[in-house]
Enzyme design. Sequence first.
Site, PDB file in Angstrom:
ATOM      1  N   ASP A  77       0.863  -1.198   0.000  1.00  0.00           N
ATOM      2  CA  ASP A  77       0.000   0.000   0.000  1.00  0.00           C
ATOM      3  C   ASP A  77       0.893   1.240   0.000  1.00  0.00           C
ATOM      4  OD1 ASP A  77      -1.778   2.055   0.437  1.00  0.00           O
ATOM      5  OD2 ASP A  77      -2.596   1.277   2.315  1.00  0.00           O
ATOM      6  N   ASP A  94      -3.767   2.195  -5.381  1.00  0.00           N
ATOM      7  CA  ASP A  94      -2.427   2.125  -4.781  1.00  0.00           C
ATOM      8  C   ASP A  94      -2.259   0.942  -3.823  1.00  0.00           C
ATOM      9  OD1 ASP A  94      -3.939   3.058  -2.624  1.00  0.00           O
ATOM     10  OD2 ASP A  94      -2.284   4.264  -1.847  1.00  0.00           O
ATOM     11  N   GLU A  95      -3.098  -0.066  -3.957  1.00  0.00           N
ATOM     12  CA  GLU A  95      -2.983  -1.240  -3.085  1.00  0.00           C
ATOM     13  C   GLU A  95      -3.061  -2.511  -3.915  1.00  0.00           C
ATOM     14  OE1 GLU A  95      -5.581  -0.731   0.817  1.00  0.00           O
ATOM     15  OE2 GLU A  95      -6.402   0.313  -0.900  1.00  0.00           O
TER      16      GLU A  95
HETATM   17  N1  DCP Z   1      -8.263   8.915  -2.323  1.00  0.00           N
HETATM   18  C1  DCP Z   1      -9.165   9.932  -2.550  1.00  0.00           C
HETATM   19  N2  DCP Z   1     -10.215  10.133  -1.703  1.00  0.00           N
HETATM   20  C2  DCP Z   1     -10.389   9.329  -0.637  1.00  0.00           C
HETATM   21  C3  DCP Z   1      -9.488   8.284  -0.380  1.00  0.00           C
HETATM   22  C4  DCP Z   1      -8.424   8.116  -1.266  1.00  0.00           C
HETATM   23  O1  DCP Z   1      -9.018  10.648  -3.525  1.00  0.00           O
HETATM   24  N3  DCP Z   1     -11.399   9.535   0.189  1.00  0.00           N
HETATM   25  C5  DCP Z   1      -7.120   8.771  -3.249  1.00  0.00           C
HETATM   26  C6  DCP Z   1      -5.983   9.617  -2.768  1.00  0.00           C
HETATM   27  C7  DCP Z   1      -5.033   8.672  -2.128  1.00  0.00           C
HETATM   28  C8  DCP Z   1      -5.292   7.399  -2.891  1.00  0.00           C
HETATM   29  O2  DCP Z   1      -6.656   7.426  -3.295  1.00  0.00           O
HETATM   30  O3  DCP Z   1      -3.689   9.117  -2.243  1.00  0.00           O
HETATM   31  C9  DCP Z   1      -5.051   6.177  -2.047  1.00  0.00           C
HETATM   32  O4  DCP Z   1      -5.948   6.124  -0.945  1.00  0.00           O
HETATM   33  P1  DCP Z   1      -5.490   5.697   0.493  1.00  0.00           P
HETATM   34  O5  DCP Z   1      -6.728   5.537   1.307  1.00  0.00           O
HETATM   35  O6  DCP Z   1      -4.578   4.530   0.387  1.00  0.00           O
HETATM   36  O7  DCP Z   1      -4.750   6.987   1.060  1.00  0.00           O
HETATM   37  P2  DCP Z   1      -3.254   7.474   0.933  1.00  0.00           P
HETATM   38  O8  DCP Z   1      -2.441   6.587   0.055  1.00  0.00           O
HETATM   39  O9  DCP Z   1      -3.273   8.914   0.540  1.00  0.00           O
HETATM   40  O10 DCP Z   1      -2.762   7.409   2.443  1.00  0.00           O
HETATM   41  P3  DCP Z   1      -2.269   6.175   3.306  1.00  0.00           P
HETATM   42  O11 DCP Z   1      -0.821   6.406   3.529  1.00  0.00           O
HETATM   43  O12 DCP Z   1      -3.069   6.274   4.572  1.00  0.00           O
HETATM   44  O13 DCP Z   1      -2.541   4.900   2.549  1.00  0.00           O
HETATM   45 CA    CA Z   2      -2.344   4.293   0.371  1.00  0.00          CA
END
Ligand code: DCP
Ligand code: CA
Length: 396
Positions: free
Chosen positions: A9, A104-105
């Site tokens: 992730d 991203d996962e």
């Molecule tokens: N995303 C978005 N709106 C959301 C959740 C996610 O646009 N409500 C997008 C932005 C994130 C990407 O999807 O960068 C991946 O979601 P993640 O929930 O994995 O969040 P992040 O990668 O940003 O943070 P983390 O480090 O907690 O995984």
């Molecule tokens: Ca993420």
Amino acid sequence: MNKKIMLVDMDAFFVSCEVAARPKLRGKPVGVCTGPQRGGVVASVSYEARKYGVKAGMPTFKVRDLCPGITLIPADAIKYAYISDSIMEYLKNKFEKVEIFSVDEAFIDVTNVKDPIEVGMEVKDHIKKTFHTPLTIGIGPSRVIAKMACEVSKPDGLLEIKESELLDKLGHLEVYEIPGIGERSGEALRSMGIRTVQDLWEVDEGLLTRKFGIRGKWFKDLAMGKDTGFFTLLENGAPLKSIGHSETFPRDIIDEEEIKNYTLYLCEKVGRRLRKHKVMGYGISVYIRYYDFTGNGISRKFAKPLFTTSEIYNSALFLLNQIREIKPVRLIGVSVFALAPVKIQLSIFNDDCKEVRLERTLDKINDTYGDFTVRRARLAGMQSIHHAIPPRGIPR
Ligand code: DCP
Ligand code: CA
């Protein structure tokens, strides 16, 4: 449980993609925002900004209040799709069984990998060197444990949790932190005095099912590290009977190209929901209503399931052409039925199925940024019909 699953992730993915090109921002509060300059929301937030209480989904004005020094960068969906695709491509070349879970996962079956921790370190090194984006890896005997291992070791972590360590390492987690439970159910559980993973282990299953139905059992299973509900809907069959979408058009349409465009728009909506629920359909219905309130519909079943937007569109158009009368159209509906789960092993995510993979990436971007941020060529010239009034009696 004798499987071993690894979850890769990316940390603060959209932010990391931006910071990769602007190293001066590394270690600083950064957010990627969507929508207009004013009135938009942040989609991704750096860990430094999270210390100020900034969270994904917050309006930008609130973000600036909480963290005045934050750098906000407008989202660049195409860039994230490209980086996501490149990372997934690398994982698919390296491992046999890769299941792309979101933009991203990815879950990877590492049951037969000799030393998953060492391999996890290799993956981290490679991705960081190649894409300059940090990531966390969780490893466990199920997807839900791999996911929780990942959550507790973010950012830039690598953690394996064995079945016997579950209560020790995760017993303290709040119920809403269990993937698949969510804030609202977490709140309901807390109001019953069930606050942590350990509480869920101890509570009587009957009590949960009386309150939440089948989901109550899922909650307990998830807390005990069993892939269920959210994680196995695909394997066990989805409860949905049909997925449909229809729109009343802002004006009556007669032009052939415009009718095709709207049909594609509806099929894209239906396709996105099919893919979101990871189901495919063996049947399709099309319904049409004219300016004079007359209308008709048609259904067909097929031996080969529909899953991609183009498959749905081709079938819908074929059926539409059989029933359509030459008079102004006010509404078209498309519904896919006879649904079956797409197996989670996702044999469909192999190289033969680039279209499916691409569609999932587009779906994620469109879900994040609003309908049709990334449009199909045919849709590009089409005006938005978001304000259209949903008709009654048509499955949505
Ligand atoms: N995303 C978005 N709106 C959301 C959740 C996610 O646009 N409500 C997008 C932005 C994130 C990407 O999807 O960068 C991946 O979601 P993640 O929930 O994995 O969040 P992040 O990668 O940003 O943070 P983390 O480090 O907690 O995984
Ligand atoms: Ca993420």
